[in-house]
Design an enzyme around this catalytic site. Structure first.
Site, mmCIF file in Angstrom:
data_model
loop_
_atom_site.group_PDB
_atom_site.id
_atom_site.type_symbol
_atom_site.label_atom_id
_atom_site.label_comp_id
_atom_site.label_asym_id
_atom_site.label_seq_id
_atom_site.Cartn_x
_atom_site.Cartn_y
_atom_site.Cartn_z
ATOM 1 N N HIS A 1 -34.680 -12.567 2.427
ATOM 2 C CA HIS A 1 -34.296 -11.269 1.854
ATOM 3 C C HIS A 1 -35.278 -10.866 0.733
ATOM 4 C CE1 HIS A 1 -31.714 -8.383 -0.247
ATOM 5 N NE2 HIS A 1 -30.733 -8.541 0.613
ATOM 6 N N ARG B 1 -31.278 -12.795 -8.441
ATOM 7 C CA ARG B 1 -31.541 -11.398 -8.006
ATOM 8 C C ARG B 1 -33.048 -11.133 -8.032
ATOM 9 N NH1 ARG B 1 -28.775 -8.227 -5.144
ATOM 10 N NH2 ARG B 1 -26.918 -8.400 -6.462
ATOM 11 N N GLU C 1 -36.939 -7.250 4.530
ATOM 12 C CA GLU C 1 -36.386 -8.583 4.780
ATOM 13 C C GLU C 1 -36.604 -8.967 6.240
ATOM 14 O OE1 GLU C 1 -32.870 -6.464 2.319
ATOM 15 O OE2 GLU C 1 -32.239 -8.052 3.677
ATOM 16 N N ASP D 1 -30.453 1.430 3.488
ATOM 17 C CA ASP D 1 -29.962 0.088 3.827
ATOM 18 C C ASP D 1 -29.903 0.012 5.349
ATOM 19 O OD1 ASP D 1 -27.057 -1.885 2.740
ATOM 20 O OD2 ASP D 1 -28.823 -2.366 3.972
ATOM 21 N N ARG E 1 -28.166 -19.698 -0.306
ATOM 22 C CA ARG E 1 -28.864 -19.167 -1.496
ATOM 23 C C ARG E 1 -28.182 -19.556 -2.801
ATOM 24 N NH1 ARG E 1 -27.552 -12.668 -2.085
ATOM 25 N NH2 ARG E 1 -25.292 -12.820 -1.803
HETATM 26 O O1 TA6 Z 1 -30.086 -6.556 2.640
HETATM 27 C C1 TA6 Z 1 -29.386 -5.436 2.246
HETATM 28 C C2 TA6 Z 1 -28.027 -5.876 1.730
HETATM 29 O O2 TA6 Z 1 -27.219 -6.365 2.761
HETATM 30 C C3 TA6 Z 1 -27.420 -4.666 1.027
HETATM 31 O O3 TA6 Z 1 -26.321 -4.162 1.745
HETATM 32 C C4 TA6 Z 1 -27.054 -5.220 -0.346
HETATM 33 O O4 TA6 Z 1 -25.739 -5.729 -0.331
HETATM 34 C C5 TA6 Z 1 -28.099 -6.306 -0.512
HETATM 35 O O5 TA6 Z 1 -28.146 -6.921 0.759
HETATM 36 C C6 TA6 Z 1 -27.869 -7.263 -1.651
HETATM 37 O O6 TA6 Z 1 -26.792 -8.088 -1.379
HETATM 38 P P1 TA6 Z 1 -26.358 -9.127 -2.555
HETATM 39 O O7 TA6 Z 1 -25.246 -9.928 -1.978
HETATM 40 O O8 TA6 Z 1 -27.577 -9.965 -2.869
HETATM 41 O O9 TA6 Z 1 -25.977 -8.273 -3.728
#
Ligand code: TA6
Length: 291
Positions: free
Chosen positions: A158, A67, A262, A203, A90
């Site tokens: 991301h 994260r 991102e 988002d 990932r």
């Molecule tokens: O990039 C935005 C997103 O798609 C959000 O909707 C949120 O889910 C974020 O990615 C994080 O996703 P993750 O699977 O890493 O918790």
């Protein structure tokens, strides 16, 4: 610890949970990359606040995403029924194939995604990821269609950025651009604001944009530059309060110190590769002081 040249140093260390990492020290900066997900977890210019945000609650476990930093999202973005969110790149270990220091102090690393069971979900491909560390951080995702049929996929770097206060930043570069929001239902809007401010969950998938983005951070006194090549989508995300509390690997108040900008090719900007064709999506990050 291997010293690769008098101006840069590359070290191979055990990171959290003994996952293997590569640490790069250049005359300008320091970076850390986990082989798990080829995940860049740190990039900081010397004597500066790290450019990338890392959650204090991140997991470092096989099969789980880290994260923060720069998750490599491939070959799909978003949730796929029964397959999970944001693809498998990932959460897989990548192989470090090359370490190339150059006399000017830059260090270039090439990672390759080895075959894995989930790859059977899509036609044969090769995926390489080139990270170049210097005064800037460059990351390039190179995908080749090794099949005899068309390959369709999504990709996204991301990136989580560290900010002094997410409610005090200005995000510039996306004004006038169309974007998708996916909840409570999928809607398509046009951003008419001169800049993005954050005061609730955001988002947004901005589409058909090659624009560079600037994150202006008055609290940290810096401007972050997000430049990209061969990318048509830019996603802007902050989970805000309620979603932060729902995320087990993210601190309840960490939404205050981060924003995701991102760079990728997602939704209608998905990539279509003919047999033998290669895509090269590149991201370049750096920061400059706010004068
Ligand atoms: O990039 C935005 C997103 O798609 C959000 O909707 C949120 O889910 C974020 O990615 C994080 O996703 P993750 O699977 O890493 O918790």
């Amino acid at each position: 610890m291997a010293t690769m040249s008098h101006v840069a140093k590359v070290s191979f260390l055990d990171g959290q949970n003994e996952l293997p990492t590569v640490e790069v020290n250049t005359p300008w900066s320091n970076a850390e990359i986990y082989l798990h997900g080829a995940h860049i977890t740190r990039f900081r210019l010397h004597d500066e606040t790290p450019l990338l945000f890392m959650s204090q609650c991140s997991r470092f476990e096989h099969g789980q995403p880290i994260r923060g930093g720069i998750p490599v999202i491939f070959p799909w973005f978003g949730m796929r029924e029964g397959l999970g969110q944001h693809g498998f790149a990932r959460t897989r270990p990548w192989d470090l194939r090359e370490v190339l220091p150059s006399q000017d102090g830059k260090v270039r690393l090439r990672f390759e995604l080895p075959p894995c069971p989930e790859a059977a979900l899509i036609p044969p491909f090769s995926a390489n990821y080139i990270v170049t560390v210097s005064q800037t951080l460059e990351a390039e995702l190179i995908v080749k269609n090794e099949a005899r049929e068309e390959m369709i996929f999504e990709e996204c770097l991301h990136t989580y950025f560290e900010v002094g206060d997410s409610t005090a930043i200005f995000i510039k570069g996306l004004s006038g651009t169309e974007f998708l929001v996916r909840s409570p239902e999928v809607r398509r809007n046009k951003d008419t604001d001169p800049q993005i401010r954050i005061n609730s969950e955001i988002d947004r998938i901005y589409l058909n944009t090659t624009a560079a983005v600037e994150i202006i951070d008055p609290r940290l006194g810096r401007k972050i530059h997000v430049e990209k090549e061969n990318s048509l989508s830019t996603v802007v995300w902050n989970p805000w309060i309620e979603k932060s509390q729902r995320m087990p690997d993210f601190g309840d108040d960490e939404y205050q110190r981060m924003v995701c900008v991102e760079s990728g090719n997602v939704a209608e900007n998905q990539v279509k590769l003919a047999p033998g064709q290669t895509s090269r999506m590149k991201l370049r990050l750096t920061s400059t002081p706010l004068t």
